[in-house]
Design an enzyme around this catalytic site. Structure first.
Site, PDB file in Angstrom:
ATOM      1  N   PHE A   1       0.841  -1.218   0.000  1.00  0.00           N
ATOM      2  CA  PHE A   1       0.000   0.000   0.000  1.00  0.00           C
ATOM      3  C   PHE A   1       0.870   1.260   0.000  1.00  0.00           C
ATOM      4  O   PHE A   1       0.883   2.029  -0.966  1.00  0.00           O
ATOM      5  CB  PHE A   1      -0.939  -0.060   1.208  1.00  0.00           C
ATOM      6  CG  PHE A   1      -1.473   1.253   1.653  1.00  0.00           C
ATOM      7  CD1 PHE A   1      -2.244   2.026   0.794  1.00  0.00           C
ATOM      8  CD2 PHE A   1      -1.210   1.730   2.931  1.00  0.00           C
ATOM      9  CE1 PHE A   1      -2.739   3.261   1.203  1.00  0.00           C
ATOM     10  CE2 PHE A   1      -1.705   2.943   3.349  1.00  0.00           C
ATOM     11  CZ  PHE A   1      -2.462   3.713   2.487  1.00  0.00           C
TER      12      PHE A   1
ATOM     13  N   LYS B   1      11.855 -12.559  11.358  1.00  0.00           N
ATOM     14  CA  LYS B   1      12.933 -12.772  10.367  1.00  0.00           C
ATOM     15  C   LYS B   1      13.001 -11.611   9.370  1.00  0.00           C
ATOM     16  O   LYS B   1      14.079 -11.151   9.007  1.00  0.00           O
ATOM     17  CB  LYS B   1      12.663 -14.060   9.576  1.00  0.00           C
ATOM     18  CG  LYS B   1      13.155 -15.321  10.234  1.00  0.00           C
ATOM     19  CD  LYS B   1      12.988 -16.434   9.230  1.00  0.00           C
ATOM     20  CE  LYS B   1      13.413 -17.763   9.775  1.00  0.00           C
ATOM     21  NZ  LYS B   1      13.007 -18.858   8.894  1.00  0.00           N
ATOM     22  N   THR B   2      11.840 -11.174   8.915  1.00  0.00           N
ATOM     23  CA  THR B   2      11.809 -10.063   7.953  1.00  0.00           C
ATOM     24  C   THR B   2      12.477  -8.835   8.548  1.00  0.00           C
ATOM     25  O   THR B   2      13.267  -8.159   7.885  1.00  0.00           O
ATOM     26  CB  THR B   2      10.344  -9.753   7.557  1.00  0.00           C
ATOM     27  OG1 THR B   2       9.785 -10.936   7.004  1.00  0.00           O
ATOM     28  CG2 THR B   2      10.254  -8.619   6.556  1.00  0.00           C
TER      29      THR B   2
ATOM     30  N   ASN C   1      20.163  -7.587   5.695  1.00  0.00           N
ATOM     31  CA  ASN C   1      20.495  -7.700   4.266  1.00  0.00           C
ATOM     32  C   ASN C   1      20.487  -6.335   3.583  1.00  0.00           C
ATOM     33  O   ASN C   1      21.354  -6.035   2.756  1.00  0.00           O
ATOM     34  CB  ASN C   1      19.524  -8.663   3.568  1.00  0.00           C
ATOM     35  CG  ASN C   1      19.838 -10.111   3.907  1.00  0.00           C
ATOM     36  OD1 ASN C   1      20.988 -10.444   4.213  1.00  0.00           O
ATOM     37  ND2 ASN C   1      18.839 -10.976   3.871  1.00  0.00           N
TER      38      ASN C   1
ATOM     39  N   TYR D   1       6.138  -7.911  15.772  1.00  0.00           N
ATOM     40  CA  TYR D   1       6.243  -6.674  14.974  1.00  0.00           C
ATOM     41  C   TYR D   1       6.921  -5.564  15.777  1.00  0.00           C
ATOM     42  O   TYR D   1       7.900  -4.971  15.315  1.00  0.00           O
ATOM     43  CB  TYR D   1       4.845  -6.252  14.538  1.00  0.00           C
ATOM     44  CG  TYR D   1       4.825  -5.080  13.588  1.00  0.00           C
ATOM     45  CD1 TYR D   1       5.255  -5.230  12.269  1.00  0.00           C
ATOM     46  CD2 TYR D   1       4.365  -3.828  13.990  1.00  0.00           C
ATOM     47  CE1 TYR D   1       5.226  -4.143  11.383  1.00  0.00           C
ATOM     48  CE2 TYR D   1       4.333  -2.751  13.109  1.00  0.00           C
ATOM     49  CZ  TYR D   1       4.756  -2.923  11.815  1.00  0.00           C
ATOM     50  OH  TYR D   1       4.730  -1.855  10.940  1.00  0.00           O
TER      51      TYR D   1
ATOM     52  N   TYR E   1      24.885  -0.340  12.739  1.00  0.00           N
ATOM     53  CA  TYR E   1      25.570  -0.311  11.438  1.00  0.00           C
ATOM     54  C   TYR E   1      26.119   1.087  11.153  1.00  0.00           C
ATOM     55  O   TYR E   1      27.170   1.240  10.542  1.00  0.00           O
ATOM     56  CB  TYR E   1      24.622  -0.740  10.304  1.00  0.00           C
ATOM     57  CG  TYR E   1      24.662  -2.217   9.983  1.00  0.00           C
ATOM     58  CD1 TYR E   1      24.122  -3.155  10.857  1.00  0.00           C
ATOM     59  CD2 TYR E   1      25.237  -2.689   8.794  1.00  0.00           C
ATOM     60  CE1 TYR E   1      24.142  -4.501  10.573  1.00  0.00           C
ATOM     61  CE2 TYR E   1      25.269  -4.045   8.502  1.00  0.00           C
ATOM     62  CZ  TYR E   1      24.718  -4.943   9.389  1.00  0.00           C
ATOM     63  OH  TYR E   1      24.738  -6.284   9.097  1.00  0.00           O
TER      64      TYR E   1
ATOM     65  N   THR F   1      -1.510   4.953   8.871  1.00  0.00           N
ATOM     66  CA  THR F   1      -1.617   5.596   7.560  1.00  0.00           C
ATOM     67  C   THR F   1      -2.720   4.907   6.761  1.00  0.00           C
ATOM     68  O   THR F   1      -2.883   3.697   6.848  1.00  0.00           O
ATOM     69  CB  THR F   1      -0.264   5.501   6.835  1.00  0.00           C
ATOM     70  OG1 THR F   1       0.728   6.130   7.655  1.00  0.00           O
ATOM     71  CG2 THR F   1      -0.277   6.196   5.488  1.00  0.00           C
TER      72      THR F   1
END
Ligand code: UDP
Length: 311
Positions: free
Chosen positions: A12, A88-89, A96, A142, A156, A172
């Protein structure tokens, strides 16, 4: 022309962002595993656009100058349907994308969330509020996923000098929300148009603050381009107009002219009682204003849903 990678670009918010970036003349690489995004969202996009179907929990080698890292189901029904995958995402996917940013020198913006504040004890929520999150609850995959994604961004940057931005996105809404999205605006609009009851989970006294998608896209791009002193700090993006879920239901019934009743629905565990962004930082640093009022945004959303129901 900049090459911009948008992860979750077929979702979306992602598809609206791709559209705006293409309109500004950029080359857009859109990465999505189509778990909640869809080809229909990106079919009509015009310009220098490439779609890559890929799940970013697996590494991928691409070149880009900017990365908008949006990929992750954002609706509770979706992110809770496969919670380990959601973690994991957020962990592997973010690592990644940070790896990609490190290799290419790209600036990377994380789509974080108001959910990092959990069920907040203070309102409105400012960026320095550390939140009230239940790490064992059904939202944790989440909430905690996004919190560790923020930590990865910070580490990082410290270790590898990556140029990072962290947007904390509040609720949103707008055209193109999936019918099965499961979140309150899409549920209520669909219910109202179909003459079905609008269900208030847990009484409807809880509040949210809804930002129209065009304003959110403007905010995301402004944060990506911003180079000021606070550029690596998290930045809330949202519309501070707070209302109860019951008021939202009444507004949608009025705007659709629906005869749908308002009914009680089941209370959801760990459902935040209040949520409202303090957007002082975004205003001062980015010149951000959530300029679309709720009625205007809802009217556009209702019209879009009406058209899609007909087809
Ligand atoms: N909600 C509701 N009826 C619905 C869907 C959601 O009352 O059909 C409530 C939900 O319990 C929450 C609020 O609306 O308090 C916003 O839910 P949503 O899933 O849109 O997003 P959240 O802000 O909770 O992530």
């Amino acid at each position: 022309m900049t090459t911009v990678l948008v992860t979750g670009g077929a979702g979306f918010l992602g598809s609206h962002l791709c559209e705006r970036l293409l309109g500004a003349g950029h080359r857009v690489l859109c990465l999505d595993n189509l778990s909640t995004g869809s080809r229909a969202n990106i079919d009509g996009l015009k310009g220098d656009f490439e779609f890559i179907e890929h799940d970013l929990i697996n590494p991928i080698k691409l070149d880009a100058e900017q990365v908008y890292h949006l990929a992750c189901p954002a609706s509770p029904v979706h992110y809770q349907s496969n919670p380990v995958r959601t973690v994991k995402t957020n962990v592997l996917g973010t690592m990644n994308m940070l790896g990609l940013a490190r290799r290419t020198g790209a600036r990377i913006l994380l789509a974080s969330t108001s959910e990092v504040y959990g069920d907040p004890k203070v309102t409105p929520q400012r960026e320095d509020y550390l939140g009230n999150v239940n790490q064992l609850g059904p939202r944790a995959c989440y909430d905690e996923g996004k919190r560790i994604a923020e930590t990865l961004m910070v580490e990082y940057r410290r270790e590898h000098k990556i140029d990072t931005r962290i947007a904390r996105i509040f609720n949103t809404y707008g055209p193109r929300m999936a019918f099965d999205d499961g979140r309150v605006v899409s549920n209520f609009v669909l219910n109202a148009l179909r003459g079905e009851p609008l269900q208030l989970y847990g009484g409807g006294k809880q509040s949210r603050s809804f930002c129209y998608v065009d304003d959110m896209v403007t905010g995301l791009i402004a944060l990506m381009e911003y180079q000021g002193a606070l550029c690596h700090e998290p930045c809330n993006l949202g519309n501070p107009h707070e209302l109860s879920i019951r008021e939202l239901a009444e507004t949608i019934i009025r705007l659709t002219g629906s005869k749908s009743p308002i009914a009680d629905g089941p209370a959801q565990q760990d459902d935040p009682a209040r949520r409202c962004p303090d957007i002082g930082r975004a205003k001062t640093e980015l010149g951000f204003a959530a300029s679309t009022d709720l009625e205007t945004g809802l009217k556009a959303t209702i019209e879009d849903f009406r058209q899609r129901i007909r087809h």
